[in-house]
Scaffold this active site. Structure first.
Site, PDB file in Angstrom:
ATOM      1  N   CYS A 110       0.847  -1.200   0.000  1.00  0.00           N
ATOM      2  CA  CYS A 110       0.000   0.000   0.000  1.00  0.00           C
ATOM      3  C   CYS A 110       0.879   1.245   0.000  1.00  0.00           C
ATOM      4  CB  CYS A 110      -0.932   0.024   1.209  1.00  0.00           C
ATOM      5  SG  CYS A 110      -2.024   1.465   1.148  1.00  0.00           S
TER       6      CYS A 110
ATOM      7  N   GLY B 244      -3.983  -4.698 -12.762  1.00  0.00           N
ATOM      8  CA  GLY B 244      -3.506  -3.384 -13.189  1.00  0.00           C
ATOM      9  C   GLY B 244      -4.106  -2.984 -14.519  1.00  0.00           C
ATOM     10  N   GLY B 245      -5.155  -2.155 -14.472  1.00  0.00           N
ATOM     11  CA  GLY B 245      -5.725  -1.590 -15.692  1.00  0.00           C
ATOM     12  C   GLY B 245      -6.580  -2.528 -16.516  1.00  0.00           C
TER      13      GLY B 245
ATOM     14  N   GLY C 115     -10.065  -3.746 -10.781  1.00  0.00           N
ATOM     15  CA  GLY C 115     -10.281  -2.726  -9.755  1.00  0.00           C
ATOM     16  C   GLY C 115     -11.009  -1.520 -10.308  1.00  0.00           C
TER      17      GLY C 115
HETATM   18  C1  LIG Z   1      -9.888   3.347  -4.424  1.00  0.00           C
HETATM   19  C2  LIG Z   1      -8.911   2.224  -4.340  1.00  0.00           C
HETATM   20  C3  LIG Z   1      -8.702   1.566  -3.118  1.00  0.00           C
HETATM   21  C4  LIG Z   1      -7.796   0.502  -3.017  1.00  0.00           C
HETATM   22  N1  LIG Z   1      -7.633  -0.136  -1.820  1.00  0.00           N
HETATM   23  C5  LIG Z   1      -6.772  -1.204  -1.733  1.00  0.00           C
HETATM   24  C6  LIG Z   1      -6.630  -1.926  -0.506  1.00  0.00           C
HETATM   25  O1  LIG Z   1      -7.289  -1.655   0.493  1.00  0.00           O
HETATM   26  N2  LIG Z   1      -5.734  -2.964  -0.477  1.00  0.00           N
HETATM   27  C7  LIG Z   1      -4.994  -3.317  -1.599  1.00  0.00           C
HETATM   28  O2  LIG Z   1      -4.215  -4.257  -1.518  1.00  0.00           O
HETATM   29  N3  LIG Z   1      -5.155  -2.666  -2.775  1.00  0.00           N
HETATM   30  C8  LIG Z   1      -6.004  -1.615  -2.864  1.00  0.00           C
HETATM   31  N4  LIG Z   1      -6.163  -0.965  -4.053  1.00  0.00           N
HETATM   32  C9  LIG Z   1      -5.400  -1.415  -5.260  1.00  0.00           C
HETATM   33  C10 LIG Z   1      -6.268  -2.302  -6.164  1.00  0.00           C
HETATM   34  O3  LIG Z   1      -6.670  -3.477  -5.500  1.00  0.00           O
HETATM   35  C11 LIG Z   1      -5.469  -2.685  -7.446  1.00  0.00           C
HETATM   36  O4  LIG Z   1      -4.287  -3.383  -7.076  1.00  0.00           O
HETATM   37  C12 LIG Z   1      -5.064  -1.453  -8.255  1.00  0.00           C
HETATM   38  O5  LIG Z   1      -6.110  -0.497  -8.266  1.00  0.00           O
HETATM   39  C13 LIG Z   1      -4.676  -1.799  -9.705  1.00  0.00           C
HETATM   40  O6  LIG Z   1      -5.732  -2.410 -10.405  1.00  0.00           O
HETATM   41  P1  LIG Z   1      -6.761  -1.578 -11.353  1.00  0.00           P
HETATM   42  O7  LIG Z   1      -5.918  -0.796 -12.318  1.00  0.00           O
HETATM   43  O8  LIG Z   1      -7.611  -2.624 -11.999  1.00  0.00           O
HETATM   44  O9  LIG Z   1      -7.551  -0.680 -10.463  1.00  0.00           O
HETATM   45  C14 LIG Z   1      -7.068   0.101  -4.179  1.00  0.00           C
HETATM   46  C15 LIG Z   1      -7.286   0.750  -5.405  1.00  0.00           C
HETATM   47  C16 LIG Z   1      -8.186   1.796  -5.501  1.00  0.00           C
HETATM   48  C17 LIG Z   1      -8.404   2.468  -6.838  1.00  0.00           C
END
Ligand SMILES: Cc1cc2nc3c(=O)[nH]c(=O)nc-3n(C[C@H](O)[C@H](O)[C@H](O)COP(=O)(O)O)c2cc1C
Length: 308
Positions: free
Chosen positions: A134, A247-248, A269
């Site tokens: 994080c 990721g994306g 996500g």
């Molecule tokens: C609003 C938000 C909150 C997130 N909270 C967490 C979290 O609590 N724990 C974690 O491991 N990743 C967290 N993430 C990361 C996502 O799980 C993911 O790894 C990241 O957004 C990349 O994927 P994406 O591009 O599909 O969003 C968060 C991402 C976003 C956008």
């Protein structure tokens, strides 16, 4: 058509998913929030918001900024805490068909160990995802994921305290992600999530100040897809455990790219914020691709773009 995947082949209980599409931590709440919006039982798995020992309020506002092709967030692990998760969420999860994996975050190795111990054997919890990545907290978080010795210590401490399958979520904010991947696998990780967000910032030029209350945040969404994909490609060739791409990812084609790069499953996500049905559309799109290409088993696609 067999879309099932086993994400913890080295673990006694295992972690079998009916399909490879998983809701990413922090973007799907505790799952309950979306239960009336879509048929969540059709997902491969749900990963909860990151849970800490005590409840957390998160960082100062604003905590979200849209960028040209991504989203910057600095939520700072706002969550209801371990006890409320066990008392109010896990009984609901226990009634679901879809496996729920709890994402955990500690400020110290001991906190990770305590979380692992308390969540072990709780009905409704099928696995743990260790957030050692994080970028938005001052203590713990990414510190653990940028140093292989620390990453090993956290993974071993969790392993000692639970029989649940352990997924370690890696940060891309390192010089060599393969080194950290190998280290946590040697410490007992059953599978790896590759990757969490990339650290970034945005500035309000009128105010001449950072936009996010916490100055910097984590970038997610389409902007990071090629970066995450390459990390998956490298890590999948280096380790013998399943890799979960993240990721994306916003379409079936994106998901297929990750699978062909070596991912056994994928997480969605940011794309869920734009359209909550994205994940179910991806399951359908993967099924169609397999039908069109005369494939009956997803395993036959994993790592097929890997030329060694
Ligand atoms: C609003 C938000 C909150 C997130 N909270 C967490 C979290 O609590 N724990 C974690 O491991 N990743 C967290 N993430 C990361 C996502 O799980 C993911 O790894 C990241 O957004 C990349 O994927 P994406 O591009 O599909 O969003 C968060 C991402 C976003 C956008």
């Amino acid at each position: 058509m067999n879309l099932s995947v086993q994400l913890a082949p080295r673990n006694k209980t295992g972690l079998e998913l009916s399909n490879p599409v998983i809701a990413a931590s922090g973007t799907f709440g505790y799952g309950t929030e979306y239960a009336e919006v879509l048929d969540i039982q059709k997902l491969g798995a749900i990963i909860s918001k990151g849970i800490t020992l005590q409840p957390r309020q998160g960082n100062a506002q604003p905590r979200l900024v849209e960028t040209a092709s991504g989203l910057l967030n600095s939520i700072g692990l706002e969550n209801i805490g371990m006890s409320a998760t066990i008392e109010s969420k896990s009984p609901l999860w226990a009634e679901w068909q879809v496996p729920v994996i709890v994402n955990i975050a500690g400020e110290s190795i001991d906190e990770f160990a305590q979380l692992a111990k308390a969540l072990d054997g709780v009905p409704g919890i099928s696995g743990l995802e260790l957030n050692i990545s994080c970028p938005n907290v001052s203590a713990g978080g990414m510190e653990f994921g940028t140093n292989s010795e620390m990453a090993v210590k956290v993974t071993s401490a969790v392993k000692k305290n639970t029989g649940l399958p352990i997924i370690v979520k890696l940060t891309p904010n390192v010089t060599d992600i393969v080194e950290i991947a190998r280290a946590v696998v040697s410490a007992g990780a059953d599978s790896l999530t590759v990757v969490n967000t990339f650290k970034g910032m945005a500035i309000d030029t009128a105010k001449r100040r950072p936009i996010l209350g916490n100055t910097a945040g984590g970038l997610s969404g389409p902007a990071i897809k090629p970066l995450a994909l390459y990390s998956v490609y490298k890590v999948a060739q280096a380790v013998q455990v399943p890799v979960i791409g993240c990721g994306g990812i916003a379409s079936a084609n994106d998901a297929l790219e990750f699978i062909m790069a070596g991912a056994s499953a994928i997480q969605v996500g940011t794309a869920t914020f734009a359209d909550p049905h994205t994940m179910l559309n991806i399951v359908e799109g993967i099924t169609q691709f397999m039908q069109q290409n005369g494939l009956s088993c997803l395993n036959d696609l994993i790592g097929t773009a890997n030329l060694g």
